[in-house]
Design an enzyme around this catalytic site. Structure first.
Site, PDB file in Angstrom:
ATOM      1  N   LYS A  82     -56.822  10.825   9.446  1.00 38.60           N
ATOM      2  CA  LYS A  82     -57.526  12.102   9.591  1.00 38.60           C
ATOM      3  C   LYS A  82     -56.627  13.218   9.089  1.00 38.60           C
ATOM      4  CE  LYS A  82     -58.342  14.122  13.621  1.00 38.60           C
ATOM      5  NZ  LYS A  82     -58.913  14.389  14.959  1.00 38.60           N
ATOM      6  N   GLY A 233     -57.525  20.792  27.036  1.00 44.11           N
ATOM      7  CA  GLY A 233     -57.322  21.955  26.177  1.00 44.11           C
ATOM      8  C   GLY A 233     -55.958  22.085  25.530  1.00 44.11           C
ATOM      9  N   LYS A 239     -49.323  25.754  25.520  1.00 44.57           N
ATOM     10  CA  LYS A 239     -50.635  25.760  26.168  1.00 44.57           C
ATOM     11  C   LYS A 239     -50.541  25.083  27.533  1.00 44.57           C
ATOM     12  CE  LYS A 239     -53.564  26.031  22.071  1.00 44.57           C
ATOM     13  NZ  LYS A 239     -54.741  25.442  21.350  1.00 44.57           N
TER      14      LYS A 239
END
Length: 341
Positions: A82, A233, A239
């Site tokens: 990917k 998330g 984060k």
């Protein structure tokens, strides 16, 4: 000798969650058994464009009898890569911040079997990974699901988790009333969904957090005594959605050590030394193959730290290609000019 071109609609139409979830579980099992290759994600940083590229290659070989719910109990192997990005200025250009393209190849010949939209594939496999974790870590009679964040990733959280637990009530919390309304409308004919506050979502039997925040928004006091949390998330250093105390009190399960300590939900407290290796119960793959137990009667809160793995993309692509090929879906084209060879 044709390659299938599968756009986002094609990917979604050929990815039944009933097939994607067990394929993702099989991928975790193959990885844990050493039947997969997944080089570290590589980055090309482009600060002049406020963006970057990331390549995620993987190969896996699945023994259908090794995982109880493996797709069709058949042996299969798959390979692919990917090519994904994050370009923060794309919103101003009318483009998605994150794009992605999956090249799915025949492991034996390297023939490119399909080129497919990587964004839809990512949504599907992320939801499916949460479902695998939920199946092993949530209470058996879980009927309520809380979702914090009503963006694109939230939809497949519900779709996937509902395949492993009899979800009857869904509480979705988001700072945007419009996103909440869109989410409720999307599922109106299938599920009992209502908008609510974060503490209401966190009190559910299962909670999925799918926000990009860098300061925790779920407090320890909000979480139910036996809630299972899918922390989705956090996908970059800095984060952090859950209060540190939640992670410290929970049976903490990760998808991959290197990725979670660098960019998963645990990355901030881990880098600060607040959370250590001793606080990590194990990897989801270890539970899938039976090396470690999932939920036990004495467990309280459980947390799955999901960063997203290339093996998941390849497993999901395997399902999509197989379904599309059998149904004669997608657009076949002669990429290599071999049709008349």
């Amino acid at each position: 000798m044709h390659t299938l071109l599968l756009d986002s609609d094609d990917v979604g139409a050929n990815a039944p969650m009933a097939a994607v979830v067990p394929a993702i579980e099989a991928a975790f099992g193959a990885y844990e058994r050493g039947d997969a290759q997944m080089p570290a994600k590589s980055y090309i940083d482009l600060p002049q464009y406020n963006g970057d590229f990331r390549s995620m290659p993987a190969y896996l070989s699945v023994d259908g009898d090794a995982v109880e719910t493996a797709e069709g109990a058949a042996d299969w192997d798959a390979a692919g890569v990917k090519w994904v990005n994050v370009h923060t200025d794309n919103a101003d250009r009318g483009l998605p911040t994150v794009l992605g393209t999956m090249i799915y190849s025949d492991p034996e010949t390297a023939f490119p079997l399909a080129i497919m939209d990587g964004r839809e594939l990512t949504r599907l496999r992320t939801g499916a990974a949460a479902a695998v974790a939920t199946d092993h870590l949530a209470v058996a009679d879980a009927t309520s699901l809380g979702i914090v964040g009503a963006g694109v990733q939230s939809y497949t959280q519900l779709e996937a988790i509902a395949t492993v637990r009899p979800i009857e009530e869904i509480v979705v919390a988001d700072q945007s009333p419009e996103r909440v309304a869109d989410f409720i409308d999307h599922f109106a004919d299938r599920f009992d969904v209502r908008g609510g506050e974060i503490n209401e979502a966190a009190a559910c039997d299962v909670l999925s957090t799918v926000t990009p925040v860098e300061s925790p928004i779920v407090d320890r006091a909000d979480v139910g005594n036996h809630t299972h949390i899918n922390a989705i998330g956090a996908d970059a250093a800095g984060k952090h959605e859950l209060a540190d105390q939640i992670l410290l009190d929970a049976k903490l399960v990760i998808d991959d050590y290197e990725q979670t300590t660098h960019s998963g939900e645990i990355n901030v407290p881990y880098s600060a030394g607040t959370l250590t290796d001793d606080d990590i119960y194990g990897a989801l793959g270890e539970i899938v193959v039976g090396k470690k137990e999932g939920r036990t009667p004495t467990d309280g809160i459980t947390v799955f730290d999901s960063t997203g793995l290339a093996i998941q993309d390849v497993a999901a692509a395997h399902v999509v290609y197989t379904e599309a090929n059998e149904a004669n879906n997608g657009t076949a084209f002669d990429l290599l000019g071999l049709a008349d060879a």
